[in-house]
Design a protein around this motif. Structure first.
Motif, PDB file in Angstrom:
ATOM      1  N   SER B  36      56.493  -4.341  22.833  1.00  0.00           N
ATOM      2  CA  SER B  36      55.659  -5.535  22.711  1.00  0.00           C
ATOM      3  C   SER B  36      54.505  -5.479  23.712  1.00  0.00           C
ATOM      4  O   SER B  36      54.687  -5.080  24.858  1.00  0.00           O
ATOM      5  CB  SER B  36      56.524  -6.768  22.970  1.00  0.00           C
ATOM      6  N   GLY B  37      53.318  -5.848  23.242  1.00  0.00           N
ATOM      7  CA  GLY B  37      52.161  -5.868  24.131  1.00  0.00           C
ATOM      8  C   GLY B  37      51.510  -4.514  24.306  1.00  0.00           C
ATOM      9  O   GLY B  37      50.605  -4.359  25.116  1.00  0.00           O
ATOM     10  N   LYS B  40      49.486  -2.575  19.483  1.00  0.00           N
ATOM     11  CA  LYS B  40      49.576  -2.182  18.071  1.00  0.00           C
ATOM     12  C   LYS B  40      48.743  -3.106  17.187  1.00  0.00           C
ATOM     13  O   LYS B  40      47.944  -2.648  16.367  1.00  0.00           O
ATOM     14  CB  LYS B  40      51.048  -2.226  17.604  1.00  0.00           C
ATOM     15  N   SER B  41      48.959  -4.419  17.376  1.00  0.00           N
ATOM     16  CA  SER B  41      48.200  -5.375  16.556  1.00  0.00           C
ATOM     17  C   SER B  41      46.713  -5.214  16.803  1.00  0.00           C
ATOM     18  O   SER B  41      45.904  -5.251  15.876  1.00  0.00           O
ATOM     19  CB  SER B  41      48.598  -6.802  16.899  1.00  0.00           C
ATOM     20  N   THR B  42      46.367  -5.040  18.065  1.00  0.00           N
ATOM     21  CA  THR B  42      44.957  -4.909  18.407  1.00  0.00           C
ATOM     22  C   THR B  42      44.351  -3.710  17.692  1.00  0.00           C
ATOM     23  O   THR B  42      43.286  -3.801  17.092  1.00  0.00           O
ATOM     24  CB  THR B  42      44.800  -4.763  19.929  1.00  0.00           C
TER      25      THR B  42
HETATM   26  N1  LIG Z   1      42.605 -12.450  22.418  1.00  0.00           N
HETATM   27  C1  LIG Z   1      43.148 -11.821  23.489  1.00  0.00           C
HETATM   28  N2  LIG Z   1      42.623 -12.011  24.717  1.00  0.00           N
HETATM   29  C2  LIG Z   1      43.141 -11.393  25.798  1.00  0.00           C
HETATM   30  N3  LIG Z   1      44.194 -10.556  25.768  1.00  0.00           N
HETATM   31  C3  LIG Z   1      44.775 -10.326  24.573  1.00  0.00           C
HETATM   32  C4  LIG Z   1      44.286 -10.949  23.376  1.00  0.00           C
HETATM   33  N4  LIG Z   1      45.064 -10.533  22.349  1.00  0.00           N
HETATM   34  C5  LIG Z   1      45.983  -9.708  22.878  1.00  0.00           C
HETATM   35  N5  LIG Z   1      45.818  -9.572  24.206  1.00  0.00           N
HETATM   36  C6  LIG Z   1      46.609  -8.708  25.097  1.00  0.00           C
HETATM   37  O1  LIG Z   1      46.472  -7.399  24.650  1.00  0.00           O
HETATM   38  C7  LIG Z   1      47.701  -6.705  24.743  1.00  0.00           C
HETATM   39  C8  LIG Z   1      48.053  -6.083  23.426  1.00  0.00           C
HETATM   40  O2  LIG Z   1      48.271  -7.097  22.467  1.00  0.00           O
HETATM   41  P1  LIG Z   1      48.773  -6.789  21.001  1.00  0.00           P
HETATM   42  O3  LIG Z   1      48.885  -8.072  20.291  1.00  0.00           O
HETATM   43  O4  LIG Z   1      47.912  -5.750  20.401  1.00  0.00           O
HETATM   44  O5  LIG Z   1      50.218  -6.179  21.275  1.00  0.00           O
HETATM   45  P2  LIG Z   1      51.312  -5.717  20.225  1.00  0.00           P
HETATM   46  O6  LIG Z   1      51.576  -4.292  20.506  1.00  0.00           O
HETATM   47  O7  LIG Z   1      50.898  -6.077  18.859  1.00  0.00           O
HETATM   48  O8  LIG Z   1      52.570  -6.569  20.670  1.00  0.00           O
HETATM   49  P3  LIG Z   1      53.660  -7.326  19.757  1.00  0.00           P
HETATM   50  O9  LIG Z   1      54.676  -6.304  19.382  1.00  0.00           O
HETATM   51  O10 LIG Z   1      54.236  -8.356  20.688  1.00  0.00           O
HETATM   52  O11 LIG Z   1      52.938  -7.933  18.585  1.00  0.00           O
HETATM   53  C9  LIG Z   1      48.741  -7.699  25.222  1.00  0.00           C
HETATM   54  O12 LIG Z   1      48.961  -7.471  26.592  1.00  0.00           O
HETATM   55  C10 LIG Z   1      48.083  -9.032  25.012  1.00  0.00           C
HETATM   56  O13 LIG Z   1      48.485  -9.926  26.014  1.00  0.00           O
END
Ligand SMILES: Nc1ncnc2c1ncn2[C@@H]1O[C@H](COP(=O)(O)OP(=O)(O)OP(=O)(O)O)[C@@H](O)[C@H]1O
Ligand SMILES: [Mg+2]
Lengths: 221, 242, 244
Positions: B36-37, B40-42
């Protein structure tokens, strides 16, 4: 056009404006303190009073909230002399009117605040042996008050703006002072602008304060 | 089809993505996983420019996504996306949800759009619910509608961001089944998911991310057989142990 | 207190005209409704545009929209009314200024409507912004991912839901428009407040006059509320529960 404006009236007007502003403040603060106390009692009556008391509180609040403040001001201004037999003066009449009127609005805010406190808190109060009033005074109301502080302040900003409505009965507040000075020195336009500016500066600063407060409370939670 | 080259991205001072490079070929299914974090989503949101990137390049079917001259709505219309929280439009019926993009973006006639929508709805097994509203469906059903909505635009590839992680366990399979079928038909797919069963079954490659970096990018069998990095090993053992 | 009730005096002819007090009351109600509704339309149109701009990606537009809201929210409505009535004409070119001051028909009515409309627009804008920001961010992404432009995303995805969500606060703003319209008496619009004062002074029947006006205000607020509740029912989304 602008070239016709003469703002040299402003320094001359300051003592009068100050006096009017003081009355506006006095009215605001009286109505705020009185309104919050009375409003809290109304909220408690509505939430935990008997059927008669809670109905009365609800009717009081709902009635005042659905008629214009101006009408309420007129009611009191004309009615008080009818009841007491002697005129009371616009300034004092307004103090009573605003306190009773604002209580209805503060009451709704406090009611929301009290309802936002989990029931477990009340039970915890009773569990350590507190009475109803002790539980309210020591456990529920302090939390409700803190959570609602930004909303209470926002209502107070609205209240401060609404004090200008005492114009209708001729009480000498900031607006009336500006108007009178404007008339006396034949510069009404400049004085209206000046009073608008004062209102704006006070209300805008207060609303910025509320925004900061909201952020801080949001973080503490 | 999707080419991600040396992409870095910041949120203010916080670096979310560091020099990410990978690609998805036509007809390929790539699963992206990681803690998590990890970003991936980004990363997947950068592919259809829902998030801007500050460094590097992403090319989708020959179009450079980060080029300011790119017509983003046109590009996005060709890339289907499915979200973690479905994101159906709550004020529109299921049919309207399926038709609106076709009508407003692709310029199809209303009848044509509805016909195509119903056909896809049938395909995900929800034809009977055509006139309901999203709020009246279960999570699994909503997600299948969301997949159908993405398909209604005739996309050249599909992006999935944790499509099953907001679902109750018993609904996960009905969604995965639709996705497996889609993969077997040869749809190009980039899928963020922790469903390793799905990855085993249909993925061609697995990308593992940690702390904004692509730590491992391997053929499926290599990844599950003997992941090279220690972090991927730990992640796998954690996820497979329950 | 022994008060001499008398309701029939409403049918008497007023001293200063050849109409009855009842006629006055009815025409007062007419002005109040006219101002409140026209102002509400202005407020709804401007407030929606400005509230939407406050959430727009364009920083300059958002800042201008914010400035609009802060300006109209932080000056009392009565003072704003005076600014429009006494100050605004002075800012116009000479010819126009003279026309506004001397010849403009129904000048008081238009001034009150504009002042109340702009004042209320700031409050509507605030609600619209809050409504838009209360939607999950993913909704906007879902619209964009389908290939909608920013404008289309607002038009088809964001605004339809945002407006449904803010119907309850908009309802109280609509009711406020009726209540706030009472300030119009101060520039000489013969609205309910104006005529009730007038009737008190001419007839001396304080309680009946004020009671009649108060009840009419009540009626307005009640009807405004019913209209909004009706709209709320009509546009309700099945399966979607608006958090109260
Ligand atoms: N709009 C935003 N502004 C600032 N930081 C952000 C924003 N969106 C995400 N983050 C940060 O960027 C990092 C990556 O976020 P992301 O959502 O891509 O993670 P993830 O791998 O999809 O996690 P998960 O499995 O929980 O969905 C995280 O540390 C998050 O706190
Ligand atoms: Mg994620």
């Amino acid at each position: 056009m602008l070239s016709n404006f003469d703002f040299s009236v402003i320094p001359v007007s300051l003592p009068f404006i100050w006096e009017g502003l003081l009355y506006s403040f006095k009215l605001t603060i009286t109505a705020m303190c009185g309104g919050i106390i009375l409003g809290t009692l109304l909220a408690l009556a509505r939430l935990s009073g008997g059927p008669v008391l809670s109905r009365f509180a609800a009717a009081y609040v709902d009635t005042l909230r659905s008629i214009p403040l101006l009408m309420v001001i007129l009611w009191f201004f004309f009615l008080i002399p009818l009841v007491t037999g002697k005129p009371m003066g616009a300034e004092n009449s307004a103090l009573i009117t605003f306190t009773l009127f604002e209580a209805a609005f503060y009451s709704e805010i406090m009611r929301a605040g009290i309802q936002s406190i989990p029931k477990g808190q009340v039970n915890a109060g009773y569990a350590v042996g507190m009475t109803y009033w002790q539980t309210m005074g020591n456990v529920v109301l302090p939390q409700a008050f803190r959570n609602m502080l930004p909303v209470l302040l926002t209502q107070t900003i609205i209240l401060f703006q609404d004090t200008s409505l005492v114009y209708a009965i001729g009480a000498k507040d900031l607006l009336k002072a500006a108007e009178n000075t404007g008339k006396n020195y034949n510069r009404p336009v400049e004085m209206y602008v000046f009073s608008a500016l004062i209102y704006f500066i006070i209300c805008f600063s207060l609303s910025m304060l509320v925004k900061r407060l909201q952020k801080r409370i949001a973080i503490i939670r | 089809m999707i080419d991600i080259k040396n992409v870095s991205k910041w949120y203010g001072n916080f670096k979310v993505l560091t020099d990410c490079t990978t690609n998805v070929a036509k007809g390929e299914v790539v699963v992206v996983c990681g803690p998590s974090g990890s970003g991936k989503s980004t990363l997947i949101k950068c592919v259809n420019a829902l998030e801007p990137i500050q460094q590097g390049q992403i090319i989708v079917d020959g179009t450079t996504v980060s080029d300011p001259k790119t017509n983003l709505p046109k590009l996005r219309a060709r890339v289907g996306m499915v979200f973690q929280h479905f994101e159906l439009f709550p004020h529109m019926s299921i049919t309207q949800n399926l038709a609106i993009g076709q009508i407003k973006v692709l310029g199809r006639s209303k009848d044509e759009a509805i016909e195509r929508g119903i056909k896809l709805l049938d395909r995900v097994g929800l034809k009977a619910h055509a006139n309901k509203f999203p709020g009246e469906l279960s999570g699994g059903q909503q997600q299948r509608v969301a997949i159908a909505r993405a398909l209604s635009m005739d996309p050249i590839c599909m992006l999935f961001d944790e499509p099953t992680s907001a679902l109750d366990p018993e609904m996960i399979n009905e969604v995965l089944d639709v996705m497996v079928e889609l993969a077997q038909e040869g749809m190009t797919m980039m899928v963020v998911t922790h469903e390793m069963g799905f990855a085993r079954k249909v993925a061609h490659r697995v990308v593992f991310m940690d702390a904004g970096q692509i730590v491992e990018d391997a053929k499926k069998d290599d990844f599950f057989g003997k992941p090279r990095s220690e972090r991927a090993q730990q992640f796998l053992s954690k996820i497979l142990s329950h | 207190m022994n008060y001499q009730w008398n309701w029939s005096f409403f049918l008497d002819t007023a001293m200063s005209s050849d109409e009855t007090y009842l006629d006055w009351l009815i025409s007062g109600l007419g002005w109040t409704v006219a101002i409140a509704i026209s102002a509400w339309i202005i407020a709804l149109v401007l407030g929606s545009i400005i509230g939407t701009l406050r959430t727009a990606p364009n920083k300059l537009l958002a800042t201008l929209a914010n400035a609009w809201v802060e300006t109209f929210r932080n000056v009392p409505i009565l003072v704003q009314l005076f600014l429009w009535f006494f100050v605004f004409p002075e800012l116009l070119p000479r010819e126009l200024s003279l026309w506004v001051k001397q010849d403009m028909p129904a000048k008081e009515f238009f001034t009150a409507t504009i002042a109340l409309g702009l004042f209320t627009s700031a409050r509507v804008a605030e609600q619209v912004r809050a409504g838009i920001q209360s939607l999950p961010r993913g909704q906007r992404n879902a619209g964009l991912a389908l290939g909608f432009t920013q404008a289309q995303t607002y038009r088809f995805v964001v605004l339809p839901m945002a407006f449904r969500i803010i119907i309850p606060p908009l309802t109280s703003e609509f009711m406020n428009a009726f209540k706030n319209s009472a300030v119009a008496f101060a520039i000489g619009v013969m609205d309910l407040t104006f005529v009730s004062r007038q009737i008190v002074e001419e007839s001396g029947h304080v309680i009946e006059s004020l009671l009649a006006a108060t009840l009419l205000y009540f009626l307005c607020a009640f009807l405004a509320n019913r209209i909004m509740v009706f709209i709320e029912r009509r546009v309700r989304v099945p399966g979607f529960i608006i958090a109260k």
